[in-house]
Motif scaffolding. Structure first.
Motif, PDB file in Angstrom:
ATOM      1  N   GLN A 156       0.834  -1.200   0.000  1.00  0.00           N
ATOM      2  CA  GLN A 156       0.000   0.000   0.000  1.00  0.00           C
ATOM      3  C   GLN A 156       0.868   1.250   0.000  1.00  0.00           C
ATOM      4  O   GLN A 156       1.957   1.272   0.588  1.00  0.00           O
ATOM      5  CB  GLN A 156      -0.900   0.001   1.231  1.00  0.00           C
ATOM      6  N   ALA A 157       0.391   2.294  -0.667  1.00  0.00           N
ATOM      7  CA  ALA A 157       1.048   3.596  -0.657  1.00  0.00           C
ATOM      8  C   ALA A 157       0.038   4.653  -0.232  1.00  0.00           C
ATOM      9  O   ALA A 157      -1.130   4.602  -0.645  1.00  0.00           O
ATOM     10  CB  ALA A 157       1.617   3.935  -2.038  1.00  0.00           C
ATOM     11  N   GLY A 158       0.476   5.584   0.608  1.00  0.00           N
ATOM     12  CA  GLY A 158      -0.425   6.624   1.097  1.00  0.00           C
ATOM     13  C   GLY A 158       0.215   8.000   1.009  1.00  0.00           C
ATOM     14  O   GLY A 158       1.420   8.157   1.256  1.00  0.00           O
ATOM     15  N   PHE A 159      -0.590   8.988   0.647  1.00  0.00           N
ATOM     16  CA  PHE A 159      -0.121  10.365   0.465  1.00  0.00           C
ATOM     17  C   PHE A 159      -1.070  11.305   1.197  1.00  0.00           C
ATOM     18  O   PHE A 159      -2.294  11.166   1.101  1.00  0.00           O
ATOM     19  CB  PHE A 159      -0.081  10.706  -1.027  1.00  0.00           C
ATOM     20  N   ILE A 160      -0.508  12.246   1.935  1.00  0.00           N
ATOM     21  CA  ILE A 160      -1.290  13.284   2.618  1.00  0.00           C
ATOM     22  C   ILE A 160      -0.710  14.642   2.254  1.00  0.00           C
ATOM     23  O   ILE A 160       0.516  14.818   2.230  1.00  0.00           O
ATOM     24  CB  ILE A 160      -1.252  13.117   4.147  1.00  0.00           C
ATOM     25  N   THR A 161      -1.586  15.600   1.983  1.00  0.00           N
ATOM     26  CA  THR A 161      -1.130  16.967   1.772  1.00  0.00           C
ATOM     27  C   THR A 161      -2.230  17.931   2.206  1.00  0.00           C
ATOM     28  O   THR A 161      -3.414  17.561   2.249  1.00  0.00           O
ATOM     29  CB  THR A 161      -0.770  17.225   0.295  1.00  0.00           C
ATOM     30  N   LYS A 162      -1.832  19.153   2.528  1.00  0.00           N
ATOM     31  CA  LYS A 162      -2.803  20.185   2.875  1.00  0.00           C
ATOM     32  C   LYS A 162      -3.189  20.951   1.619  1.00  0.00           C
ATOM     33  O   LYS A 162      -2.332  21.437   0.887  1.00  0.00           O
ATOM     34  CB  LYS A 162      -2.222  21.141   3.912  1.00  0.00           C
ATOM     35  N   LEU A 163      -4.506  21.044   1.384  1.00  0.00           N
ATOM     36  CA  LEU A 163      -5.003  21.846   0.268  1.00  0.00           C
ATOM     37  C   LEU A 163      -5.162  23.305   0.671  1.00  0.00           C
ATOM     38  O   LEU A 163      -5.123  24.204  -0.171  1.00  0.00           O
ATOM     39  CB  LEU A 163      -6.342  21.290  -0.216  1.00  0.00           C
ATOM     40  N   SER A 164      -5.354  23.525   1.954  1.00  0.00           N
ATOM     41  CA  SER A 164      -5.443  24.872   2.518  1.00  0.00           C
ATOM     42  C   SER A 164      -5.147  24.758   3.999  1.00  0.00           C
ATOM     43  O   SER A 164      -4.853  23.669   4.506  1.00  0.00           O
ATOM     44  CB  SER A 164      -6.841  25.472   2.287  1.00  0.00           C
ATOM     45  N   GLU A 165      -5.241  25.846   4.701  1.00  0.00           N
ATOM     46  CA  GLU A 165      -4.967  25.827   6.139  1.00  0.00           C
ATOM     47  C   GLU A 165      -5.925  24.902   6.879  1.00  0.00           C
ATOM     48  O   GLU A 165      -5.574  24.296   7.889  1.00  0.00           O
ATOM     49  CB  GLU A 165      -5.077  27.239   6.710  1.00  0.00           C
ATOM     50  N   LYS A 166      -7.155  24.748   6.364  1.00  0.00           N
ATOM     51  CA  LYS A 166      -8.183  23.984   7.047  1.00  0.00           C
ATOM     52  C   LYS A 166      -8.506  22.630   6.412  1.00  0.00           C
ATOM     53  O   LYS A 166      -9.198  21.813   7.019  1.00  0.00           O
ATOM     54  CB  LYS A 166      -9.486  24.809   7.101  1.00  0.00           C
ATOM     55  N   VAL A 167      -8.033  22.381   5.203  1.00  0.00           N
ATOM     56  CA  VAL A 167      -8.442  21.182   4.457  1.00  0.00           C
ATOM     57  C   VAL A 167      -7.235  20.316   4.104  1.00  0.00           C
ATOM     58  O   VAL A 167      -6.238  20.812   3.566  1.00  0.00           O
ATOM     59  CB  VAL A 167      -9.206  21.559   3.171  1.00  0.00           C
ATOM     60  N   SER A 168      -7.337  19.018   4.406  1.00  0.00           N
ATOM     61  CA  SER A 168      -6.302  18.041   4.054  1.00  0.00           C
ATOM     62  C   SER A 168      -6.876  16.980   3.126  1.00  0.00           C
ATOM     63  O   SER A 168      -8.059  16.629   3.211  1.00  0.00           O
ATOM     64  CB  SER A 168      -5.746  17.350   5.308  1.00  0.00           C
ATOM     65  N   LEU A 169      -6.020  16.460   2.249  1.00  0.00           N
ATOM     66  CA  LEU A 169      -6.377  15.406   1.309  1.00  0.00           C
ATOM     67  C   LEU A 169      -5.538  14.173   1.599  1.00  0.00           C
ATOM     68  O   LEU A 169      -4.316  14.261   1.735  1.00  0.00           O
ATOM     69  CB  LEU A 169      -6.134  15.876  -0.123  1.00  0.00           C
ATOM     70  N   ASP A 170      -6.206  13.014   1.701  1.00  0.00           N
ATOM     71  CA  ASP A 170      -5.537  11.722   1.857  1.00  0.00           C
ATOM     72  C   ASP A 170      -5.842  10.870   0.636  1.00  0.00           C
ATOM     73  O   ASP A 170      -7.011  10.701   0.277  1.00  0.00           O
ATOM     74  CB  ASP A 170      -6.043  10.976   3.089  1.00  0.00           C
ATOM     75  N   LEU A 171      -4.811  10.300   0.004  1.00  0.00           N
ATOM     76  CA  LEU A 171      -4.971   9.389  -1.124  1.00  0.00           C
ATOM     77  C   LEU A 171      -4.206   8.110  -0.829  1.00  0.00           C
ATOM     78  O   LEU A 171      -3.020   8.164  -0.468  1.00  0.00           O
ATOM     79  CB  LEU A 171      -4.450  10.015  -2.417  1.00  0.00           C
ATOM     80  N   ILE A 172      -4.876   6.958  -0.992  1.00  0.00           N
ATOM     81  CA  ILE A 172      -4.263   5.677  -0.663  1.00  0.00           C
ATOM     82  C   ILE A 172      -4.604   4.662  -1.743  1.00  0.00           C
ATOM     83  O   ILE A 172      -5.731   4.618  -2.245  1.00  0.00           O
ATOM     84  CB  ILE A 172      -4.779   5.150   0.699  1.00  0.00           C
ATOM     85  N   GLY A 173      -3.629   3.855  -2.119  1.00  0.00           N
ATOM     86  CA  GLY A 173      -3.863   2.771  -3.071  1.00  0.00           C
ATOM     87  C   GLY A 173      -3.119   1.529  -2.628  1.00  0.00           C
ATOM     88  O   GLY A 173      -2.050   1.622  -2.012  1.00  0.00           O
ATOM     89  N   ASP A 174      -3.672   0.349  -2.914  1.00  0.00           N
ATOM     90  CA  ASP A 174      -2.985  -0.877  -2.534  1.00  0.00           C
ATOM     91  C   ASP A 174      -3.254  -1.993  -3.536  1.00  0.00           C
ATOM     92  O   ASP A 174      -4.194  -1.936  -4.330  1.00  0.00           O
ATOM     93  CB  ASP A 174      -3.377  -1.330  -1.127  1.00  0.00           C
ATOM     94  N   PHE A 175      -2.398  -2.996  -3.458  1.00  0.00           N
ATOM     95  CA  PHE A 175      -2.424  -4.160  -4.346  1.00  0.00           C
ATOM     96  C   PHE A 175      -2.250  -5.387  -3.464  1.00  0.00           C
ATOM     97  O   PHE A 175      -1.279  -5.457  -2.691  1.00  0.00           O
ATOM     98  CB  PHE A 175      -1.294  -4.040  -5.366  1.00  0.00           C
ATOM     99  N   THR A 176      -3.179  -6.342  -3.539  1.00  0.00           N
ATOM    100  CA  THR A 176      -3.153  -7.506  -2.655  1.00  0.00           C
ATOM    101  C   THR A 176      -2.982  -8.796  -3.441  1.00  0.00           C
ATOM    102  O   THR A 176      -3.682  -9.031  -4.436  1.00  0.00           O
ATOM    103  CB  THR A 176      -4.444  -7.585  -1.810  1.00  0.00           C
ATOM    104  N   LEU A 177      -2.053  -9.639  -2.984  1.00  0.00           N
ATOM    105  CA  LEU A 177      -1.833 -10.975  -3.533  1.00  0.00           C
ATOM    106  C   LEU A 177      -2.321 -12.004  -2.516  1.00  0.00           C
ATOM    107  O   LEU A 177      -2.101 -11.849  -1.309  1.00  0.00           O
ATOM    108  CB  LEU A 177      -0.346 -11.205  -3.813  1.00  0.00           C
ATOM    109  N   TYR A 178      -2.970 -13.070  -3.016  1.00  0.00           N
ATOM    110  CA  TYR A 178      -3.587 -14.067  -2.146  1.00  0.00           C
ATOM    111  C   TYR A 178      -2.928 -15.432  -2.319  1.00  0.00           C
ATOM    112  O   TYR A 178      -2.745 -15.903  -3.438  1.00  0.00           O
ATOM    113  CB  TYR A 178      -5.078 -14.204  -2.476  1.00  0.00           C
ATOM    114  N   GLY A 179      -2.601 -16.059  -1.197  1.00  0.00           N
ATOM    115  CA  GLY A 179      -2.200 -17.449  -1.235  1.00  0.00           C
ATOM    116  C   GLY A 179      -3.422 -18.330  -1.403  1.00  0.00           C
ATOM    117  O   GLY A 179      -4.559 -17.871  -1.359  1.00  0.00           O
ATOM    118  N   LYS A 180      -3.203 -19.616  -1.571  1.00  0.00           N
ATOM    119  CA  LYS A 180      -4.333 -20.529  -1.771  1.00  0.00           C
ATOM    120  C   LYS A 180      -4.791 -21.112  -0.444  1.00  0.00           C
ATOM    121  O   LYS A 180      -4.009 -21.311   0.491  1.00  0.00           O
ATOM    122  CB  LYS A 180      -3.958 -21.641  -2.745  1.00  0.00           C
TER     123      LYS A 180
END
Length: 283
Positions: A156-180
């Motif tokens: 998984q990768a996650g990114f946080i940044t402030k869009l303004s003094e009062k507003v924050s943006l969080d973006l997250i993406g992940d890739f999952t592999l499954y055993g049997k």
């Protein structure tokens, strides 16, 4: 039927959900202890985007104990951690025959490495590998299980940044592999699963340095299963939304609450209601 049983076996099998703010790096030496409570109801089954007849219901009460330690390795902040789920699943109405299951889920080990750590601007970027060990309660004769009887790995990768003094943006993406799972169902056949991906986004409005309001959206795709060599045609394409709040009632104690539900489901059970509560202690 096999595909539905696969969905019942582990309703959380596809999710690497995070809370807004989770990708905030803290100073080395900081420790976190967290306790979660998650209640969810599932009230409809979908196959290829079509709601199926009947009145299936699956309720879950799940707790999670989580410990996190922040340290510095080679100039980067890293947070080795564990998550231990436990709880109860219960089939109702048309799923009453599935019975119920309680106990401990699969142990999760993880560690985020922050490649960008700029607290002065509220900007962070981290990468987290997750390893799911098949330590939870599992019985192949049961339709419902807290454990999955298989290894899983997610990146998984996650990114946080402030869009303004009062507003924050969080973006997250992940890739999952499954055993049997080589003991799936009463016949102990093999279940395999293709990789899945999840994308999450949150906006937070900071009422103060200690209190925020948040809204998020998540989309999961992939994860088609194969049971005894037969493709189940159950590829995921699920979208859910949530709203909530986070409040540091003291500098070292945060309370978090959120409510969400699925708004689009192609295959599987639809979550009609989900309540998440979390207590976080810094020490």
């Amino acid at each position: 039927m096999a595909a539905l049983c696969a969905a019942l076996a582990a309703p959380q099998a596809h999710a690497v959900d995070v809370d807004a703010g989770d990708y905030t790096a803290l100073p080395a030496g900081t420790n976190l202890a967290m306790a979660y409570y998650q209640y969810a109801t599932r009230d409809a089954a979908y196959v290829r985007g079509r709601k199926q007849a009947g009145d299936p219901r699956l309720d879950s009460h799940v707790g999670i104990l989580r410990g996190v330690h922040f340290t510095e390795i080679g100039g980067y902040i890293v947070d080795p951690q564990f998550l231990l789920p436990f709880g109860k699943l219960e089939g109702k109405d048309d799923l009453s025959a599935a019975g119920s299951a309680s106990g401990v889920g699969d142990l999760i080990l993880a560690a985020t490495v922050w490649l960008v750590n700029k607290p002065q601007t509220g900007t962070y970027f981290g990468i987290t590998p997750f390893l799911y060990a098949p330590t939870g309660n599992y019985d192949n004769d049961d339709a419902l299980n807290l454990g999955e009887n298989r290894w899983k790995f997610a990146l998984q990768a996650g990114f946080i940044t402030k869009l303004s003094e009062k507003v924050s943006l969080d973006l997250i993406g992940d890739f999952t592999l499954y055993g049997k799972n080589d003991k799936f169902g009463a016949a102990k056949v093999t279940m395999k699963q293709k990789p899945s991906m999840q994308f999450q986004g949150y906006l937070r409005y900071h009422l103060s340095d200690a209190w925020d309001l948040r809204a998020g959206v998540s989309h999961t795709v992939g994860g088609e299963t194969e049971v005894a060599g037969v493709d189940q045609g159950d590829r995921l394409r699920t979208t859910k939304v949530s709203v909530g709040t986070g409040w540091f009632i003291a500098p070292d104690l945060q309370l978090l609450a959120s409510y969400g539900r699925d708004v689009s489901v192609r295959n599987g059970l639809r979550e009609d209601d989900r309540l998440n509560l979390r207590v976080l202690k810094v020490f």
